[in-house]
Design a protein around this motif. Structure first.
Motif, PDB file in Angstrom:
ATOM      1  N   ARG A   1       0.623  -1.146   0.043  1.00 51.53           N
ATOM      2  CA  ARG A   1       0.063  -0.040   0.012  1.00 51.53           C
ATOM      3  C   ARG A   1       0.945   1.304  -0.033  1.00 51.53           C
ATOM      4  O   ARG A   1       2.072   1.158   0.464  1.00 51.53           O
ATOM      5  CB  ARG A   1      -1.053   0.093   1.178  1.00 51.53           C
ATOM      6  N   THR A   2       0.273   2.376  -0.644  1.00 49.69           N
ATOM      7  CA  THR A   2       0.978   3.572  -0.605  1.00 49.69           C
ATOM      8  C   THR A   2      -0.104   4.661   0.129  1.00 49.69           C
ATOM      9  O   THR A   2      -1.244   4.308   0.190  1.00 49.69           O
ATOM     10  CB  THR A   2       1.490   4.311  -1.824  1.00 49.69           C
TER      11      THR A   2
ATOM     12  N   ASP B   1      -1.748   8.361   0.271  1.00 47.14           N
ATOM     13  CA  ASP B   1      -1.943   9.403  -0.613  1.00 47.14           C
ATOM     14  C   ASP B   1      -1.193  10.811   0.019  1.00 47.14           C
ATOM     15  O   ASP B   1      -1.051  10.822   1.275  1.00 47.14           O
ATOM     16  CB  ASP B   1      -3.371   9.923  -0.612  1.00 47.14           C
ATOM     17  N   ASP B   2      -0.453  11.720  -0.770  1.00 43.81           N
ATOM     18  CA  ASP B   2      -0.195  12.791  -0.373  1.00 43.81           C
ATOM     19  C   ASP B   2      -1.153  13.612   0.409  1.00 43.81           C
ATOM     20  O   ASP B   2      -2.292  13.533  -0.197  1.00 43.81           O
ATOM     21  CB  ASP B   2       0.590  13.611  -1.433  1.00 43.81           C
TER      22      ASP B   2
ATOM     23  N   ARG C   1      -6.355  14.945   7.254  1.00 45.06           N
ATOM     24  CA  ARG C   1      -6.972  15.563   6.155  1.00 45.06           C
ATOM     25  C   ARG C   1      -7.432  17.070   6.646  1.00 45.06           C
ATOM     26  O   ARG C   1      -7.876  18.203   5.682  1.00 45.06           O
ATOM     27  CB  ARG C   1      -8.558  15.121   5.911  1.00 45.06           C
TER      28      ARG C   1
ATOM     29  N   THR D   1       3.944  14.569   2.711  1.00 41.55           N
ATOM     30  CA  THR D   1       4.453  13.279   1.480  1.00 41.55           C
ATOM     31  C   THR D   1       5.490  12.658   2.022  1.00 41.55           C
ATOM     32  O   THR D   1       5.906  12.799   3.328  1.00 41.55           O
ATOM     33  CB  THR D   1       4.725  14.203   0.296  1.00 41.55           C
TER      34      THR D   1
ATOM     35  N   PRO E   1       7.506   6.330  -1.735  1.00 40.78           N
ATOM     36  CA  PRO E   1       6.226   6.221  -1.321  1.00 40.78           C
ATOM     37  C   PRO E   1       6.383   4.799  -0.696  1.00 40.78           C
ATOM     38  O   PRO E   1       5.131   4.426  -0.131  1.00 40.78           O
ATOM     39  CB  PRO E   1       5.520   6.238  -2.602  1.00 40.78           C
TER      40      PRO E   1
END
Length: 188
Positions: free
Chosen positions: A14-15, A17-18, A71, A81, A85
């Motif tokens: 999994r990565t 999200d920025d 968020r 970030t 990643p």
């Protein structure tokens, strides 16, 4: 394998999200997601990581945010970030080649029209490899990423015994004192 260990191993693919907004003044850049962060989907999520407390105590956020509230960062002019990643159990699992791809990736992110003024790399050892600056120190860097200034911060991992939370907070505060952030949104 059962339980949490199995969950963490499945997180390798999994990565994250920025986290960016329309006016990201400071883009914090971790080394890479740990497996715990990849499993939860939140940056700096491992219990014991001091990123979120240092962010608050240095004045970047008006209250201590939980990683699940990442968020909200764009409303404070902040983003997150990573240099790389790919999630790993330890940053030492990354290759030097992976780290050396980071400056180009960061330049693309800083040029996305979000107004990034400062890219703050959280981890001096990874910064030294990624930017080919073996003698880099904590604080403002000589180079830029596109139009954005670079700043090097200590790694907030609980494993970084060189920096206590007060010392880490002081370094975050040095950066905080150099930027103008948008007004904080009303408390909800």
């Amino acid at each position: 394998m059962t339980g949490m260990k199995a969950d963490l191993e499945t997180a390798r693919g999994r990565t994250l999200d920025d986290v960016l907004g329309p006016r990201t003044v400071v883009l914090f850049c971790g080394i890479n997601p740990g497996l715990y962060s990849a499993a939860t989907g939140h940056h700096f999520a491992r219990p014991g990581n001091r990123f979120w407390p240092a962010l608050h105590l240095s004045g970047f956020t008006p209250r201590l945010l939980h990683p699940s509230e990442q968020r909200l960062l764009p409303s404070y002019g902040l983003g997150i970030t990573n240099l790389v990643p790919r999630p790993t159990a330890r940053a030492a699992e990354l290759s030097q080649d992976e780290l050396r791809l980071a400056p180009a990736r960061l330049a693309r992110l800083a040029a996305t029209g979000t107004g990034v003024e400062v890219v703050a790399v959280v981890g001096v050892s990874a910064y030294r490899v990624a930017f080919d600056r073996p003698k880099a120190r904590i604080g403002p860097a000589e180079e830029t990423v596109g139009a954005a200034r670079l700043w090097v911060l200590p790694n907030p991992s609980g494993l970084n015994a060189h920096y206590t939370l007060p010392a880490l907070t002081a370094e975050f505060r040095r950066l905080r004192d150099t930027v103008v952030l948008p007004p904080a949104p009303p408390a909800s």
